[in-house]
Design a protein around this motif. Structure first.
Motif, mmCIF file in Angstrom:
data_model
loop_
_atom_site.group_PDB
_atom_site.id
_atom_site.type_symbol
_atom_site.label_atom_id
_atom_site.label_comp_id
_atom_site.label_asym_id
_atom_site.label_seq_id
_atom_site.Cartn_x
_atom_site.Cartn_y
_atom_site.Cartn_z
ATOM 1 N N ARG A 178 12.884 7.494 -4.761
ATOM 2 C CA ARG A 178 12.465 7.930 -3.537
ATOM 3 C C ARG A 178 12.290 6.648 -2.447
ATOM 4 N NH1 ARG A 178 8.203 12.459 -6.081
ATOM 5 N NH2 ARG A 178 9.811 14.260 -6.199
ATOM 6 N N LYS A 179 12.202 5.545 -3.047
ATOM 7 C CA LYS A 179 12.241 4.322 -1.848
ATOM 8 C C LYS A 179 13.688 4.182 -1.372
ATOM 9 C CE LYS A 179 10.449 0.357 -2.703
ATOM 10 N NZ LYS A 179 9.973 -0.945 -3.433
ATOM 11 N N LEU A 180 14.633 4.778 -2.100
ATOM 12 C CA LEU A 180 16.063 4.720 -1.842
ATOM 13 C C LEU A 180 16.360 5.643 -0.971
ATOM 14 C CD1 LEU A 180 17.614 3.390 -5.050
ATOM 15 C CD2 LEU A 180 16.845 1.881 -3.240
ATOM 16 N N ILE A 181 16.037 6.826 -1.101
ATOM 17 C CA ILE A 181 16.567 8.106 -0.461
ATOM 18 C C ILE A 181 15.397 9.201 -0.588
ATOM 19 C CG2 ILE A 181 18.062 9.026 -2.508
ATOM 20 C CD1 ILE A 181 19.984 9.867 -0.272
ATOM 21 N N LEU A 182 15.334 10.087 0.332
ATOM 22 C CA LEU A 182 14.583 11.108 0.485
ATOM 23 C C LEU A 182 14.857 12.163 -0.905
ATOM 24 C CD1 LEU A 182 12.418 12.847 1.924
ATOM 25 C CD2 LEU A 182 14.356 14.110 2.843
ATOM 26 N N LYS A 240 7.697 9.223 5.835
ATOM 27 C CA LYS A 240 8.018 9.579 4.428
ATOM 28 C C LYS A 240 6.923 9.753 3.446
ATOM 29 C CE LYS A 240 11.843 7.920 2.454
ATOM 30 N NZ LYS A 240 12.684 7.050 1.801
ATOM 31 N N ILE A 241 5.947 9.014 3.239
ATOM 32 C CA ILE A 241 4.689 9.299 2.642
ATOM 33 C C ILE A 241 4.041 10.777 2.834
ATOM 34 C CG2 ILE A 241 2.242 8.695 2.122
ATOM 35 C CD1 ILE A 241 4.529 6.910 0.753
ATOM 36 N N VAL A 242 3.797 11.052 4.421
ATOM 37 C CA VAL A 242 3.198 12.139 4.821
ATOM 38 C C VAL A 242 3.957 13.459 4.205
ATOM 39 C CG1 VAL A 242 2.696 13.537 6.869
ATOM 40 C CG2 VAL A 242 2.241 11.178 6.704
ATOM 41 N N VAL A 243 5.345 13.255 4.508
ATOM 42 C CA VAL A 243 6.331 14.285 3.744
ATOM 43 C C VAL A 243 5.951 14.814 2.374
ATOM 44 C CG1 VAL A 243 8.440 15.086 3.161
ATOM 45 C CG2 VAL A 243 8.083 13.967 5.276
ATOM 46 N N ILE A 297 0.799 -1.313 0.079
ATOM 47 C CA ILE A 297 0.015 0.156 0.000
ATOM 48 C C ILE A 297 0.846 1.332 0.006
ATOM 49 C CG2 ILE A 297 -1.544 1.350 1.348
ATOM 50 C CD1 ILE A 297 -2.820 -1.121 2.312
ATOM 51 N N LEU A 298 1.902 1.292 0.775
ATOM 52 C CA LEU A 298 2.801 2.451 0.993
ATOM 53 C C LEU A 298 3.591 2.706 -0.426
ATOM 54 C CD1 LEU A 298 4.290 1.944 4.491
ATOM 55 C CD2 LEU A 298 2.656 3.662 4.023
ATOM 56 N N ASN A 299 4.118 1.497 -1.125
ATOM 57 C CA ASN A 299 4.658 1.712 -2.453
ATOM 58 C C ASN A 299 3.732 2.061 -3.362
ATOM 59 O OD1 ASN A 299 7.097 0.734 -1.868
ATOM 60 N ND2 ASN A 299 6.533 -1.516 -1.835
ATOM 61 N N GLY A 300 2.377 1.512 -3.434
ATOM 62 C CA GLY A 300 1.575 2.164 -4.352
ATOM 63 C C GLY A 300 1.346 3.734 -3.945
ATOM 64 N N ALA A 301 1.309 3.947 -2.766
ATOM 65 C CA ALA A 301 0.970 5.401 -2.532
ATOM 66 C C ALA A 301 2.023 6.456 -2.945
ATOM 67 C CB ALA A 301 0.735 5.687 -0.974
ATOM 68 N N LEU A 302 3.289 5.791 -2.834
ATOM 69 C CA LEU A 302 4.716 6.680 -3.282
ATOM 70 C C LEU A 302 4.730 6.766 -4.832
ATOM 71 C CD1 LEU A 302 7.480 7.867 -2.615
ATOM 72 C CD2 LEU A 302 8.372 5.499 -2.780
ATOM 73 N N PHE A 303 4.090 5.684 -5.478
ATOM 74 C CA PHE A 303 4.316 5.926 -6.859
ATOM 75 C C PHE A 303 3.242 6.793 -7.332
ATOM 76 C CE2 PHE A 303 6.856 2.013 -6.810
ATOM 77 C CZ PHE A 303 7.701 2.426 -7.752
ATOM 78 N N GLY A 332 14.286 2.287 2.345
ATOM 79 C CA GLY A 332 12.656 1.887 2.732
ATOM 80 C C GLY A 332 11.669 2.679 2.496
ATOM 81 N N ILE A 333 10.604 2.427 2.922
ATOM 82 C CA ILE A 333 9.298 3.315 3.048
ATOM 83 C C ILE A 333 8.641 3.200 4.108
ATOM 84 C CG2 ILE A 333 7.798 1.218 1.874
ATOM 85 C CD1 ILE A 333 7.813 4.703 0.585
#
Length: 440
Positions: free
Chosen positions: A59-63, A134-137, A6-12, A129-130
């Motif tokens: 962004r999964k690897l670094i901010l 990080k998603i909130v940022v 879910i977090l990965n999907g949200a990030l993409f 990581g995720i």
């Protein structure tokens, strides 16, 4: 496992949305999306997916990654140019401001996260990581960006943004420098090379952004005030010319009215002698001498109609047949002084050329607007072959140092709006055709 998916999907989704939002801003400023060709739509969605997925993976690897930042800017400029194919400098300016500003917002909310997470910041947000944090940022940054884009769209900056492109580009360069600076600033805190001061980062970043935006607004306001001042000067000059033209017409009409008694005697004499042919010719001659003083409506555009009325009246005074074919014009993207430059210079040149013709004198003006195409054609009779130079024709006036700037000014406007200008000489006529594409 499910939460991670879910977090990965949200990030993409966030990264793809960020690129999509950029294009919404770009289309609002440069071209409406409905006018895009199918091939452009394919390029559009290909770029949204490609750049968005690349951002998500990184962004999964670094901010934040400076190399991906540069790559993203380059890709957005490249794809934007492929889609729009014009105004490259403005595209570069918009990309720099947009992407750099979003990155600065990411740093801002990351500093806030650093304040609350302390030593866990590097593990939870900055590095691999995720996480929800990080998603909130990223979400908060895109929320603010969305609000600002909506404000820009509703403020109707489209008509002014091109004039502010240099200010926009300067702000973009400054934002990029700030992105680089705050990346080092945050990285040095994470690596322990600098004392962690998250609140200091927040305050300094907010202060710098506010100052830059404030200065940009002041410069933009100053630019708009100068443009309004130039418009007022132009309006005063047009009104002065209109008054002088109308005053000249009124004076001539007064002369004709003053001689009405004499005209009446001649008319009566012709009528009593039955010289109806001579009577008709005399009345027609009198009628042609009277000049209309009421402004005529040709296109519905005040400045265009005013210039056409003046040049038509001037042509008739010089025994030049003025033929006009025009259609109603909705709002044109040109400034009033640019309209005056285009029509005024070209018609003045046509009148000047016709004055040298001993036989038939005429000027034909055609103005058309079909969807996004705006077309102007002016044809006039000539007595001599004009001498050509790189982007137009040389003046035939005696003082060439003081004259000859008219066509250069027209060419400058054509270059600014990426229009085409064509000159043609055929059968003792000179034609100039102006075509503007993607005119709203």
């Amino acid at each position: 496992m499910r939460d991670e998916a879910i977090l990965n999907g949200a990030l993409f989704a966030i990264s793809i949305y960020e690129v999509w939002l950029y294009y919404q801003l770009l289309f609002e400023i440069l071209i409406e999306k409905k006018y895009l060709k199918r091939s452009s739509m394919v390029i559009l969605w290909m770029s949204i997916i490609l750049v968005g997925v690349s951002l998500g993976i990184n962004r999964k690897l670094i901010l934040f990654s400076d190399s991906l930042f540069i790559l993203t800017v380059a890709l957005l400029i490249f794809f934007s140019y492929l889609i729009i194919k014009r105004r490259t400098f403005l595209i570069v300016s918009i990309v720099l401001v947009y992407h750099a500003f979003v990155s600065l917002l990411d740093f801002l909310f990351a500093f806030i996260g650093m304040h609350f997470l302390n030593d866990k910041f590097a593990e939870v947000i900055y590095y691999n990581g995720i996480s929800v944090q990080k998603i909130v940022v990223y979400i908060f940054s895109r929320m603010i960006t969305t609000v600002l884009v909506i404000i820009i769209i509703k403020s109707n900056l489209k008509k002014d943004i091109y004039d502010l492109r240099r200010i926009l580009f300067s702000m973009g360069i400054i934002f990029v420098i700030l992105v680089r600076g705050y990346q080092f600033y945050m990285a040095s805190m994470v690596l322990g090379e600098r004392t962690r001061n998250a609140l200091g980062g927040v305050l300094s970043l907010v202060t710098v952004i506010v100052i830059i935006i404030f200065i940009g607004m002041l410069l933009s306001k100053n630019k708009m005030i100068k443009m309004e001042y130039d418009f007022l000067l132009l309006k005063e000059e047009l009104e002065r010319q209109k008054y002088e033209g109308l005053n000249s017409a009124l004076e001539k009409n007064k002369e004709l009215v003053h001689d009405i008694k004499n005209h009446y005697l001649v008319i009566s004499e012709y009528e009593s002698l039955g010289e109806y042919k001579k009577l008709h010719d005399y009345v027609e001659e009198l009628k042609s001498d009277f000049i209309k003083v009421n402004p005529q409506i040709f296109t519905g555009n005040y400045v265009v109609d005013l210039i056409l009325s003046q040049k038509k009246m001037l042509s008739e005074q010089k025994n030049i047949n003025f033929i006009l074919r025009a259609m109603p014009l909705p709002n044109l993207p040109f400034k009033e002084r640019e309209i005056c430059t285009i029509f005024g210079n070209l018609l003045d040149n046509a009148i000047e050329a016709c004055e040298k013709v001993d036989s038939l004198r005429w000027i034909s003006v055609e103005i058309e607007k079909q969807k996004n195409l705006f077309f102007i054609q002016i044809i006039n009779t000539i007595n001599e072959m004009p001498q050509k130079y790189e982007k137009g024709f040389l003046t035939s006036k005696i003082n060439k140092e003081l004259h000859g700037f008219g066509l250069k000014s027209v060419q400058r406007i054509m270059d600014e709006y990426e229009g085409d200008i064509l000159y043609q000489i055929e059968n003792d006529t000179f034609a100039v055709r102006l075509s503007f594409f993607d005119i709203e």
